[in-house]
Design a protein around this motif. Structure first.
Motif, PDB file in Angstrom:
ATOM      1  N   PRO A   3     -18.250  87.886  29.559  1.00 10.45           N
ATOM      2  CA  PRO A   3     -18.807  87.260  28.358  1.00 10.45           C
ATOM      3  C   PRO A   3     -17.927  87.493  27.132  1.00 10.45           C
ATOM      4  CG  PRO A   3     -20.085  89.197  28.950  1.00 10.45           C
ATOM      5  CD  PRO A   3     -19.079  88.979  30.046  1.00 10.45           C
ATOM      6  N   ILE A   5     -17.645  88.053  23.211  1.00  9.08           N
ATOM      7  CA  ILE A   5     -18.421  88.517  22.063  1.00  9.08           C
ATOM      8  C   ILE A   5     -17.515  88.458  20.845  1.00  9.08           C
ATOM      9  CG2 ILE A   5     -19.679  90.441  21.036  1.00  9.08           C
ATOM     10  CD1 ILE A   5     -20.340  91.332  23.915  1.00  9.08           C
ATOM     11  N   PRO A  33     -19.196  81.662  22.893  1.00 10.08           N
ATOM     12  CA  PRO A  33     -19.405  83.103  23.020  1.00 10.08           C
ATOM     13  C   PRO A  33     -20.837  83.395  23.460  1.00 10.08           C
ATOM     14  CG  PRO A  33     -19.426  82.468  20.708  1.00 10.08           C
ATOM     15  CD  PRO A  33     -19.075  81.239  21.497  1.00 10.08           C
ATOM     16  N   ALA A  34     -21.021  84.525  24.116  1.00 11.24           N
ATOM     17  CA  ALA A  34     -22.362  84.964  24.491  1.00 11.24           C
ATOM     18  C   ALA A  34     -23.090  85.511  23.265  1.00 11.24           C
ATOM     19  CB  ALA A  34     -22.290  86.033  25.573  1.00 11.24           C
ATOM     20  N   MET A  35     -22.314  86.075  22.339  1.00 12.27           N
ATOM     21  CA  MET A  35     -22.907  86.710  21.165  1.00 12.27           C
ATOM     22  C   MET A  35     -21.921  86.640  19.997  1.00 12.27           C
ATOM     23  SD  MET A  35     -24.026  90.733  20.747  1.00 12.27           S
ATOM     24  CE  MET A  35     -25.139  90.655  22.136  1.00 12.27           C
ATOM     25  N   SER A  60     -30.036  82.238  15.883  1.00 11.24           N
ATOM     26  CA  SER A  60     -29.363  82.066  17.161  1.00 11.24           C
ATOM     27  C   SER A  60     -29.501  80.616  17.588  1.00 11.24           C
ATOM     28  CB  SER A  60     -29.970  82.992  18.215  1.00 11.24           C
ATOM     29  OG  SER A  60     -29.738  84.334  17.865  1.00 11.24           O
ATOM     30  N   SER A  63     -27.742  79.230  23.842  1.00  5.83           N
ATOM     31  CA  SER A  63     -27.447  80.434  24.624  1.00  5.83           C
ATOM     32  C   SER A  63     -26.626  81.455  23.845  1.00  5.83           C
ATOM     33  CB  SER A  63     -26.716  80.046  25.906  1.00  5.83           C
ATOM     34  OG  SER A  63     -25.489  79.417  25.575  1.00  5.83           O
ATOM     35  N   VAL A  64     -26.252  81.138  22.605  1.00  6.25           N
ATOM     36  CA  VAL A  64     -25.446  82.054  21.791  1.00  6.25           C
ATOM     37  C   VAL A  64     -26.374  82.913  20.945  1.00  6.25           C
ATOM     38  CG1 VAL A  64     -23.637  82.285  20.069  1.00  6.25           C
ATOM     39  CG2 VAL A  64     -23.566  80.391  21.692  1.00  6.25           C
ATOM     40  N   GLN A  65     -26.266  84.219  21.115  1.00  2.85           N
ATOM     41  CA  GLN A  65     -27.084  85.138  20.340  1.00  2.85           C
ATOM     42  C   GLN A  65     -26.356  85.498  19.052  1.00  2.85           C
ATOM     43  OE1 GLN A  65     -27.921  88.814  22.331  1.00  2.85           O
ATOM     44  NE2 GLN A  65     -29.322  89.506  20.763  1.00  2.85           N
TER      45      GLN A  65
END
Length: 80
Positions: A3, A5, A33-35, A60, A63-65
């Motif tokens: 992932p 970040i 990005p995942a986050m 958010s 799917s991106v936190q």
């Protein structure tokens, strides 16, 4: 796949101008990005302001936190 970040640091005085960057990171990436972590110190060492609230638009997306870290301390340019 590992992932991705993304982290960035800003000062309170620049918060009003940061949304275009966040919007691009949240919506316009080939590899999303995942986050996304935004570090915003409660107070800025140079005394250029503080911030009490994060804008409501900072949410958010899909799917991106989006994480806003307020538990950081600004020690000047060396910590950016």
């Amino acid at each position: 796949m590992v992932p991705v970040i993304v982290t960035l640091t800003t000062i309170p005085a620049r918060l009003p101008h940061l949304w275009p960057v966040l919007d691009s990171l949240l919506h316009n990436q080939t590899l999303a990005p995942a986050m996304v972590v935004v570090n915003v110190p409660q107070n800025y060492a140079a005394g250029l302001g503080s911030v009490d609230a994060i804008p409501d638009t900072w949410k958010s997306s899909g799917s991106v936190q989006l994480v806003v870290n307020r538990e950081c301390r600004d020690l000047g340019p060396a910590t950016k």
